[in-house]
Enzyme design. Structure first.
Site, PDB file in Angstrom:
ATOM      1  N   GLU A   1       9.561  -3.936   4.506  1.00  0.00           N
ATOM      2  CA  GLU A   1       9.162  -2.858   5.406  1.00  0.00           C
ATOM      3  C   GLU A   1       9.580  -3.050   6.858  1.00  0.00           C
ATOM      4  OE1 GLU A   1       6.810  -2.590   1.738  1.00  0.00           O
ATOM      5  OE2 GLU A   1       7.227  -4.239   3.112  1.00  0.00           O
TER       6      GLU A   1
ATOM      7  N   GLY B   1       5.338  -0.453  -2.829  1.00  0.00           N
ATOM      8  CA  GLY B   1       4.323   0.082  -3.723  1.00  0.00           C
ATOM      9  C   GLY B   1       4.292  -0.594  -5.077  1.00  0.00           C
TER      10      GLY B   1
END
Length: 348
Positions: A136, A113
């Site tokens: 991720e 983010g």
């Protein structure tokens, strides 16, 4: 507003500081909504000529999103997690299209983010503290927040390498490959912010004056290898290329990939291939929302967060367990369009 942000006007600029130091300033839904509302208000405020985004204290710019909430939501029905993705991606798109210059100070950990709120900025300032990554694949998610757009537009195959391995780049490396526009020593940041607040029409010159000689970027020594071994958009072919080479570098990267979610790696390669061809950032975010709404509730994300963040045993059991077992049909289903009334749309 939320106490997780410090929002103020200083001189001729608007200043947003992330303020969750205990979780390295990770974004939650309230923060995304508050930043969104602030940017919309400042867009039409003539007293605000530019915007600074930074963090209040500690070792991070922003370590990502609210992973604990996302996992809890994924275990249930995914509703809360989908709302977070939807609004976070609207914020990413708002920043990408913003009419006033945005300066993001990536002074510390910049992951997930944090990448999503720094990469759309016109000015992206790295320091000696910057640690940039899209990790991720290690938690079974995918490189979202515009990763399919930003990573696919890096030179050669660096974006695919970063998406698959989760490799961390330091500030000098970010400047070298274009993820940062400037490299400024952290001791000069307060002066930079003060001067920008007084002369927001001279951001380029101010950052240039306060920049330092950029240290040698280690990643430069490996770009040829990255282009060679990560050349394919077929995950099995990348693994085979690494397996066929006995160099220490290839062995190390092959071992790294062996710990990652095969599903996520295949998703990432397709995401970047499609992202490179996207005509607008909104198209990219629509695609990523389709992916996010589905991987959120799948086994690999719930298991990846358990293994790396909750239990910290670093031993996720992926399902499908191998690239060969991760079918094209599964990946197609993750990328499929949503019903018309569920598709992501940018802010009006």
């Amino acid at each position: 507003m939320t106490e997780d942000l410090i929002i103020k006007k200083t001189g001729r600029i608007g200043h947003i500081s992330l303020n969750r130091p205990k979780v390295i300033h990770s974004l939650n839904l309230a923060m995304c909504e508050a930043i969104r509302d602030t940017l919309i208000a400042w867009r039409d405020d003539n007293s605000v000529e530019a915007v600074i985004i930074d963090h209040s204290e500690g070792r991070g710019f922003c370590a990502g999103g609210d992973i604990a909430m996302l996992q809890a939501s994924g275990k249930k029905d995914g509703k809360e997690g989908r709302e977070f993705f939807y609004k976070e991606y609207q914020l990413n798109h708002l920043l990408f299209e913003y009419s006033k210059p945005v300066v993001a100070f990536m002074d510390g950990i910049t992951m997930g983010g944090g990448v999503g709120i720094s990469q759309p900025a016109k000015y992206r300032v790295a320091t000696e503290n910057t640690r940039f990554a899209m990790p991720e694949t290690g938690i079974g998610l995918f490189p979202d927040v515009g990763g399919g757009w930003f990573l696919s537009r890096l030179a050669g195959r660096l974006g695919q390498f970063l998406a698959l391995t989760g490799a961390r780049l330091n500030g000098a490396e970010c400047k070298e490959v274009g993820l940062a526009t400037h490299y400024v020593p952290s001791e000069n940041l307060e002066e930079a912010k003060q001067r920008i607040s007084e002369n927001p029409d001279r951001i380029d010159g101010i950052l240039g004056q306060l920049s330092d000689i950029v240290p040698a970027a280690r990643i430069s020594d490996n770009l040829d290898k990255i282009d060679k071994f990560f050349a394919s958009d077929v995950y099995e072919e990348i693994l085979a290329a690494l397996d066929a080479d006995d160099s220490d570098w290839a062995l190390k990267e092959r071992d790294t990939l062996g710990t990652k979610s095969p599903q996520t790696c295949k998703v990432a390669l397709r995401q970047l291939k499609e992202g490179a061809a996207m005509e607008t950032f909104a198209d990219e975010m629509r695609n990523e929302y389709r992916i996010g709404s589905r991987v959120l509730v799948r086994h690999d994300f719930i298991e990846g967060v358990r293994a790396l963040i909750v239990d910290k045993d670093n031993d996720p059991k992926w399902d499908p367990a191998t690239p060969e077992d991760t079918s094209d049909e599964l990946i197609d289903a993750i990328f499929a369009p949503l019903p018309a009334d569920e598709e992501w749309v940018p802010l009006a």
